[in-house]
Scaffold this motif. Sequence first.
Motif, PDB file in Angstrom:
ATOM      1  N   GLY A 164      -2.786   6.186   2.768  1.00  0.00           N
ATOM      2  CA  GLY A 164      -3.128   7.598   2.960  1.00  0.00           C
ATOM      3  C   GLY A 164      -1.977   8.405   3.536  1.00  0.00           C
ATOM      4  O   GLY A 164      -1.691   9.511   3.081  1.00  0.00           O
ATOM      5  N   VAL A 174      -8.523  10.472  -5.987  1.00  0.00           N
ATOM      6  CA  VAL A 174      -9.623   9.948  -5.163  1.00  0.00           C
ATOM      7  C   VAL A 174     -10.284   8.766  -5.865  1.00  0.00           C
ATOM      8  O   VAL A 174     -10.609   7.745  -5.233  1.00  0.00           O
ATOM      9  CB  VAL A 174     -10.649  11.062  -4.861  1.00  0.00           C
ATOM     10  CG1 VAL A 174     -11.924  10.493  -4.261  1.00  0.00           C
ATOM     11  CG2 VAL A 174     -10.039  12.107  -3.934  1.00  0.00           C
ATOM     12  N   LEU A 175     -10.458   8.862  -7.179  1.00  0.00           N
ATOM     13  CA  LEU A 175     -11.069   7.768  -7.934  1.00  0.00           C
ATOM     14  C   LEU A 175     -10.212   6.507  -7.859  1.00  0.00           C
ATOM     15  O   LEU A 175     -10.732   5.407  -7.622  1.00  0.00           O
ATOM     16  CB  LEU A 175     -11.277   8.194  -9.398  1.00  0.00           C
ATOM     17  CG  LEU A 175     -11.837   7.120 -10.316  1.00  0.00           C
ATOM     18  CD1 LEU A 175     -13.265   6.768  -9.916  1.00  0.00           C
ATOM     19  CD2 LEU A 175     -11.760   7.559 -11.767  1.00  0.00           C
ATOM     20  N   LEU A 200      -5.477   1.116   4.131  1.00  0.00           N
ATOM     21  CA  LEU A 200      -5.726   2.547   3.880  1.00  0.00           C
ATOM     22  C   LEU A 200      -4.839   3.473   4.703  1.00  0.00           C
ATOM     23  O   LEU A 200      -4.479   4.555   4.242  1.00  0.00           O
ATOM     24  CB  LEU A 200      -7.200   2.863   4.120  1.00  0.00           C
ATOM     25  CG  LEU A 200      -8.143   2.322   3.052  1.00  0.00           C
ATOM     26  CD1 LEU A 200      -9.588   2.660   3.405  1.00  0.00           C
ATOM     27  CD2 LEU A 200      -7.807   2.851   1.673  1.00  0.00           C
ATOM     28  N   LYS A 242      -9.537   0.484  -2.892  1.00  0.00           N
ATOM     29  CA  LYS A 242      -9.630   0.419  -1.430  1.00  0.00           C
ATOM     30  C   LYS A 242     -10.153  -0.910  -0.898  1.00  0.00           C
ATOM     31  O   LYS A 242      -9.841  -1.282   0.232  1.00  0.00           O
ATOM     32  CB  LYS A 242     -10.484   1.569  -0.895  1.00  0.00           C
ATOM     33  CG  LYS A 242     -11.968   1.442  -1.167  1.00  0.00           C
ATOM     34  CD  LYS A 242     -12.712   2.583  -0.522  1.00  0.00           C
ATOM     35  CE  LYS A 242     -14.171   2.600  -0.859  1.00  0.00           C
ATOM     36  NZ  LYS A 242     -14.946   1.479  -0.418  1.00  0.00           N
ATOM     37  N   ASP A 243     -10.906  -1.635  -1.677  1.00  0.00           N
ATOM     38  CA  ASP A 243     -11.462  -2.899  -1.209  1.00  0.00           C
ATOM     39  C   ASP A 243     -10.629  -4.116  -1.621  1.00  0.00           C
ATOM     40  O   ASP A 243     -11.003  -5.249  -1.304  1.00  0.00           O
ATOM     41  CB  ASP A 243     -12.899  -3.061  -1.726  1.00  0.00           C
ATOM     42  CG  ASP A 243     -13.839  -2.028  -1.119  1.00  0.00           C
ATOM     43  OD1 ASP A 243     -13.603  -1.644   0.046  1.00  0.00           O
ATOM     44  OD2 ASP A 243     -14.781  -1.593  -1.806  1.00  0.00           O
ATOM     45  N   VAL A 298      -7.982   5.651  -5.574  1.00  0.00           N
ATOM     46  CA  VAL A 298      -8.027   5.090  -4.217  1.00  0.00           C
ATOM     47  C   VAL A 298      -9.380   4.429  -3.970  1.00  0.00           C
ATOM     48  O   VAL A 298      -9.453   3.361  -3.358  1.00  0.00           O
ATOM     49  CB  VAL A 298      -7.715   6.179  -3.169  1.00  0.00           C
ATOM     50  CG1 VAL A 298      -7.969   5.658  -1.758  1.00  0.00           C
ATOM     51  CG2 VAL A 298      -6.272   6.649  -3.301  1.00  0.00           C
ATOM     52  N   SER A 299     -10.452   5.027  -4.469  1.00  0.00           N
ATOM     53  CA  SER A 299     -11.779   4.420  -4.300  1.00  0.00           C
ATOM     54  C   SER A 299     -11.879   3.072  -5.016  1.00  0.00           C
ATOM     55  O   SER A 299     -12.541   2.159  -4.526  1.00  0.00           O
ATOM     56  CB  SER A 299     -12.865   5.353  -4.836  1.00  0.00           C
ATOM     57  OG  SER A 299     -12.887   6.539  -4.117  1.00  0.00           O
ATOM     58  N   LEU A 300     -11.223   2.984  -6.152  1.00  0.00           N
ATOM     59  CA  LEU A 300     -11.282   1.735  -6.919  1.00  0.00           C
ATOM     60  C   LEU A 300     -10.475   0.608  -6.264  1.00  0.00           C
ATOM     61  O   LEU A 300     -10.827  -0.558  -6.387  1.00  0.00           O
ATOM     62  CB  LEU A 300     -10.791   1.967  -8.351  1.00  0.00           C
ATOM     63  CG  LEU A 300     -11.701   2.812  -9.241  1.00  0.00           C
ATOM     64  CD1 LEU A 300     -11.041   3.080 -10.583  1.00  0.00           C
ATOM     65  CD2 LEU A 300     -13.047   2.133  -9.436  1.00  0.00           C
ATOM     66  N   SER A 330       0.827  -1.207   0.000  1.00  0.00           N
ATOM     67  CA  SER A 330       0.000   0.000   0.000  1.00  0.00           C
ATOM     68  C   SER A 330       0.860   1.255   0.000  1.00  0.00           C
ATOM     69  O   SER A 330       0.575   2.219  -0.712  1.00  0.00           O
ATOM     70  CB  SER A 330      -0.930  -0.003   1.212  1.00  0.00           C
ATOM     71  OG  SER A 330      -1.801  -1.101   1.155  1.00  0.00           O
TER      72      SER A 330
END
Length: 146
Positions: free
Chosen positions: A112, A94-95, A108, A101-102, A97-99, A48
Motif C-alpha cells: 500500500g 482495488v480488484l 499489505l 492480498k491473501d 489488490v483484493s485478489l 510486495s
Amino acid sequence: MTELADHPAAAPPVEWEMATDMVRRSLPFTPAPVALGAVFHGVDGALSAGFGVVLVLANLVAAGALMVWGAKRSLGVLAGVAVGGFALRLAVLVLVVSLVKDLSWVELVPLGLTVVVAQVGLLWWETRHLSLSLAYPGLKPPLGRS
C-alpha cells in the motif's frame, strides 16, 4: 485549435509521452521501495513493494493508452475516458489488490505504501518536466530546442 478539434487524431499523443516518460524516469528508483520493503518486512516485503511498483507503472501506461485512444475518437470521448478511465483503473487496482492480498508473499503495508507514494511521487516528479505550452503541449523540449 480548430484544426485539432476537427481532427483529433492529428493531435500529438501527449498523454502517452507523459506516461512513458514517467515510467522511464522511475526505473532507476524502483529498487528503493523494494529495498525498503526488504529492510522492514523481509523478502515478502520486497516482493510486495516490487508488485506495488509494477501496479503503479501499469496504471500509468494504462492511463496514457486510454487517453490516446479517447483522443483519437473525439473530445467528448476523451473527457469520458479521463473521468471514467480513472474510476476504471482505480477499480482494477482495488480488484487486483483484493485478489492477491491473501497470498503468502503479500505484505499489505509495503504494498500500500509503495502504491500511494510511487503514484503521487511520480505525478509530482513529472510536473517538473511538463511544458504545458501551445508550442510544446506535453514534455519540455530538450535544452537548446526551445
